[in-house]
Motif scaffolding. Structure first.
Motif, mmCIF file in Angstrom:
data_model
loop_
_atom_site.group_PDB
_atom_site.id
_atom_site.type_symbol
_atom_site.label_atom_id
_atom_site.label_comp_id
_atom_site.label_asym_id
_atom_site.label_seq_id
_atom_site.Cartn_x
_atom_site.Cartn_y
_atom_site.Cartn_z
ATOM 1 N N ASP A 118 -53.594 -81.034 -15.398
ATOM 2 C CA ASP A 118 -52.648 -80.659 -14.347
ATOM 3 C C ASP A 118 -52.656 -81.642 -13.185
ATOM 4 N N VAL A 119 -53.845 -81.978 -12.762
ATOM 5 C CA VAL A 119 -53.928 -82.840 -11.582
ATOM 6 C C VAL A 119 -53.463 -84.265 -11.921
ATOM 7 N N ILE A 120 -53.701 -84.696 -13.137
ATOM 8 C CA ILE A 120 -53.170 -85.997 -13.563
ATOM 9 C C ILE A 120 -51.634 -85.926 -13.591
ATOM 10 N N HIS A 121 -51.124 -84.844 -14.118
ATOM 11 C CA HIS A 121 -49.681 -84.695 -14.215
ATOM 12 C C HIS A 121 -49.033 -84.801 -12.838
ATOM 13 N N GLU A 122 -49.718 -84.267 -11.843
ATOM 14 C CA GLU A 122 -49.159 -84.243 -10.490
ATOM 15 C C GLU A 122 -49.077 -85.640 -9.879
ATOM 16 N N LEU B 45 -55.000 -86.172 -27.305
ATOM 17 C CA LEU B 45 -53.716 -86.824 -27.596
ATOM 18 C C LEU B 45 -52.586 -85.793 -27.546
ATOM 19 N N GLU B 46 -52.850 -84.617 -28.061
ATOM 20 C CA GLU B 46 -51.815 -83.586 -28.040
ATOM 21 C C GLU B 46 -51.539 -83.117 -26.613
ATOM 22 N N VAL B 47 -52.599 -82.976 -25.825
ATOM 23 C CA VAL B 47 -52.416 -82.617 -24.419
ATOM 24 C C VAL B 47 -51.567 -83.685 -23.717
ATOM 25 N N ALA B 48 -51.902 -84.938 -23.940
ATOM 26 C CA ALA B 48 -51.152 -86.032 -23.315
ATOM 27 C C ALA B 48 -49.696 -86.002 -23.767
ATOM 28 N N GLY B 49 -49.488 -85.723 -25.044
ATOM 29 C CA GLY B 49 -48.122 -85.686 -25.554
ATOM 30 C C GLY B 49 -47.295 -84.605 -24.867
ATOM 31 N N LYS B 50 -47.958 -83.510 -24.539
ATOM 32 C CA LYS B 50 -47.224 -82.390 -23.956
ATOM 33 C C LYS B 50 -46.940 -82.546 -22.463
ATOM 34 N N LEU B 51 -47.642 -83.466 -21.797
ATOM 35 C CA LEU B 51 -47.455 -83.610 -20.345
ATOM 36 C C LEU B 51 -46.052 -84.095 -20.003
ATOM 37 N N GLY B 52 -45.449 -84.826 -20.931
ATOM 38 C CA GLY B 52 -44.105 -85.309 -20.673
ATOM 39 C C GLY B 52 -44.061 -86.639 -19.936
#
Lengths: 339, 339, 339, 339
Positions: free
Chosen positions: D173-177, D195-202
């Motif tokens: 979350d904090v990276i996404h922000e 990798l899947e988490v990263a893929g979902k961040l958009g």
């Protein structure tokens, strides 16, 4: 040599090491840290190495301090870089050279055609194998002396000096007669008897890095040639063996600037054997020029599909002019001169 | 050879490949999948390989089907394993052999002492180097012919056959005179000219795997010897070069059972050079016996600290009897006989 | 840390290095050889490393002296080896343990059958994957929590403690509930966040060596777990990536005795994943026992041909009893006890 | 999948394989050579792979025919190359981009200074680590969220989009922000959950090649991200682990043109981490541009000697302008545009 003692090494163990160091005339210099004592052995590297202190009581490991090569080192020549001059062509320093030709000499016609093409496109040397090291005993092994005579004919016609491989000491005389540069192949980089033979021939030597040789070992191999009084040696990065199988070998371009920091000898790059794939040869040749190499050695063939050896990575002769121009542009950008 | 075409290769590209396959007398067998067409080229391996189809239009990659070695293969001998018989000693099949001795012959006294010790402890062969390949030109290079004469003396006294390295074809005669088994070192495994010389000597050959040679390449190197009509070859795993530097090389013990699946030749293991550390030699020698090796070759020295070469991994002669017994126990557990 | 100066480094350069060493509270100890000066920096390793002296004027290279791991080191525990006790089973010291089971939990029936078989044959632990790291996103990824529940059922029936992999911190709770030993897979050995999560769970940790991790890095990874206060860690050699492709990975059995010299933690071996070939698993399991490992972890399946994952290297359940007996015999030969 | 039978495989063995291939709905296509029969299994790759035919009676080995990656492949996009557009900056196709900044965010002042310098010198992105994977648990691990806030401040001032590493799913979350491009580090390339988490961040993903990951594995890792519907992925070559220790890793520049032949994704190069030596960074950055990379990512620091991490290979900020110009010249020579 630094001798690192184990944590908790006893005074008796430390004293025993000091005594052995001094027994070969070296001076022992003790540095006692909080946890570990380090003993510097100052003196002849070989003598100290031969003490076999690894594994001695209380010894953890040894760290060599002096470089294991001498004559090839940049410091030995006081930072003066070697420029080879061969039949009026220069390689090293500001001079970028291109060595090109077929992998193996196969027929008079193809060789002469290829030689004319690469000469016209600006190559400075003609390469071609007469004796070929082949992994399989069932592969074509080269034309031998007949191949050397064809190379001589190609030289007579084009003026290009000949680069060809010395595979065994029994061919030394006939190679001496026909070659201008003696190539030592990757599989023979640690064939020390052959290195000495090559050193004694008096011809310039193109020394290829072994498939799994470290750069320090490459410089030690160069020392084997240099110590015969032959100062005309160039080194060649041609790909090392790694876990990656997408390319035939892994071309180690970091080797070029690393070698430039440590040796005065010219360094060239062979992108053909490293990749085994024609489509990768030009990008890597450009990269070799950009990374600071003193030249490249590439395989070119008038009809790669018909080649008996290494067809898949040979450049088409009709593309070679454009190829050479594009590579040269990268070399010039960093201050090299093209003959 | 299977030729895998690219997705979307055109019919014309496929037809062109078929035509080229047939041009060398091979039969083309087409297998069209949903995405990809595969063309099997059935015929002489070398002819098809020389077509240089890699990189041809529409071709993605080639997959060799037949093994690149022949004479060394288990199938060639119809699954019959070779047992070498050398001066009454056997190696291979159910016979486990121990080859022991100093790295290099240095002095008469040390050699004879070591020879007696290893003979008494049950070793079947004496090893010792007269010509030494050294990475550094500044290291001790061996006693040469004088060393061979000392080995002959040790044989006369102990009855142990001699294993020693052939480093260059110029030493072939003198090695032939004194050796019972000719060793080809790791750095020369792809010195094809030397392999042929060794094959012609008529003596049994101990062929060490190159530092970065694949097992297939090792078997092709064996073919170079075998094709000279010399059927007495044993292979030796001695560690390969990897990223791990905790040990000098990485001993690849998987190589032993893999080789047993693919070749009829005996396979031995050298734990001394692989590790470079005496403390690791016994565990790995036991593991070699347990993994199914036909023997080991180890370095033993009466006074390793005084050795001019490889002292750090030489076993102490006074420990060798216990060492040999413990290793043999593992070999016997899996059905081997100790001479 | 030893700072090796270049040949010809000036006094000013040497003084500048000394000043920087002293600026972080370390003591500089100078050792001036004929050609080269070496400066020993005695003090906090991290502080000195962070000085970034590599590349500073006159500096040739740095040599770390102290080992980079602490809690895992044999010296830290004063040479006392750790013996793990898990649900009444012991591993380490004189206790040799066998961990066996299917690669992945696939179905209730196969799992329970396999669990009974390996229990009857003397295995001490049941392994099975619920979450599977798969190179391809298109491969079967495991049953997840349902798989863990099946493992719990197998434990209830056979009494065997469960070894299973923690793949991501989000599964920590459910793994904690069902597992007896938490496995960290090779691909996660340097996933430091996960190592800390595993350390905090309070369960014993089976830490697999990364595919290309050095043994020093393995011990640093163990330190990540140990520093959370979790002292129950075992290490696992499972093959490293090298140039050799005859086997899936290269099982580095030298790692076992090397680790025994440097760490107090138990060391086990996984011959199944290393080789990828059932026929090589037994020889290498025997070798693991002979080289001094504290146990093995192997894949066993009632019907390997039907396995969704890693069938090719799974042992047949009906062979497992004989397999385990032959491996145990090698372990006992060197003084191990089998539960 | 091609199934290569052993020489001498019986008809019954061949029929058994055919039956098993057909049991999963695949079509078996038989190609009988003189020595060896090859069975092509045409159908779903996973189904056939899961048959576990390796090691089945009469089977020698299996050869996969279809590539194991899909979404990342050049053919999947019908040879159309992906150009990423991020905050108005482009990377890929004819657009060459430079990503620069400190290894780790350490202090506000140094970060802002460095950011301004690299912006003025023409960098398109600012890199900086807030969460750092460190081999040693005793090394500085980054400022965490505070570091991300400093990066946001640097972006506000310079306009440069931020590239920073996602180390664990708990920081998603904090990276996404705060991040504009999410970096997946080399040690996490096979951390599939991440990798899947990263893929979902958009967010666009910069995926670094693992230290010992093959190029095929890199493309499979990219597929893990792409299959989440995230099409903005760039790949990064950052050096692989080999036997050579003269440089920290071996930068595999052949990877760039090889990837260009197989994937539509942009490919950049990190010469800083690969070499670990500032003096090698510029030559290799030039080579990366010449070999056809779509950009470089380099470490720059206002005061490398004071850096808490990776000082030795950080470029001096005051040299960065000249560096960037020289690298760009090589990229332009081959038709790239610099923003």
């Amino acid at each position: 040599m630094m001798i690192v003692m184990k944590e908790g090494a006893s005074k008796a163990e430390i004293d025993a090491v000091i005594k052995r160091v001094e027994s070969v005339g070296a001076h022992a210099h003790i540095s006692a840290g909080e946890l570990v004592t380090v003993i510097g052995a100052i003196g002849d590297r070989e003598h100290v190495a031969n003490l076999g202190l690894e594994g001695a009581p209380g010894v953890d490991h040894l760290v060599p301090i002096l470089k294991p090569y001498k004559l090839a080192s940049l410091q030995y020549r006081r930072e003066q870089r070697t420029v080879l001059e061969i039949d009026g062509r220069r390689i090293g320093g500001e001079h970028f050279a291109t060595i090109a030709g077929p992998c193996t000499v196969e027929s008079r016609e193809v060789l002469l055609d290829t030689a004319r093409t690469v000469r016209d496109a600006g190559a400075q040397f003609l390469r071609g194998g007469a004796y070929k090291p082949r992994t399989s005993p069932y592969s074509f092994q080269g034309l031998g002396e007949a191949g050397l005579r064809l190379l001589a004919e190609a030289k007579a016609e084009t003026g290009l000096p000949i680069v060809t491989e010395l595979l065994d000491s029994q061919h030394a005389d006939v190679i001496h007669e026909h070659a201008d540069v003696v190539q030592i192949g990757a599989r023979n980089m640690q064939n020390y008897a052959l290195l000495e033979v090559a050193g004694k021939l008096g011809l310039p030597v193109l020394l290829k890095r072994g498939l799994s040789s470290s750069l320090e070992e490459l410089l030690m191999a160069a020392d084997y040639v240099l110590k015969e009084g032959n100062e005309r040696v160039m080194l060649c990065e041609r790909g090392i063996r790694t876990f990656e199988t997408a390319t035939r070998f892994t071309l180690d371009l970091s080797a070029v600037p690393w070698l430039k920091l440590h040796t005065h000898l010219p360094v060239i790059v062979d992108p053909s054997h490293a990749t085994g794939d024609r489509r990768l040869v030009e990008p890597l040749a450009r990269a070799a020029a950009a990374v600071g190499a003193d030249g490249i050695i590439v395989e070119v063939h008038g009809d790669p599909e018909a080649a008996l050896c290494d067809g898949p990575h040979s450049l088409y002769a009709h593309d070679f002019g454009d190829f050479a121009r594009r590579v040269a542009a990268h070399a010039e950008l960093d201050g090299k001169r093209i003959a």
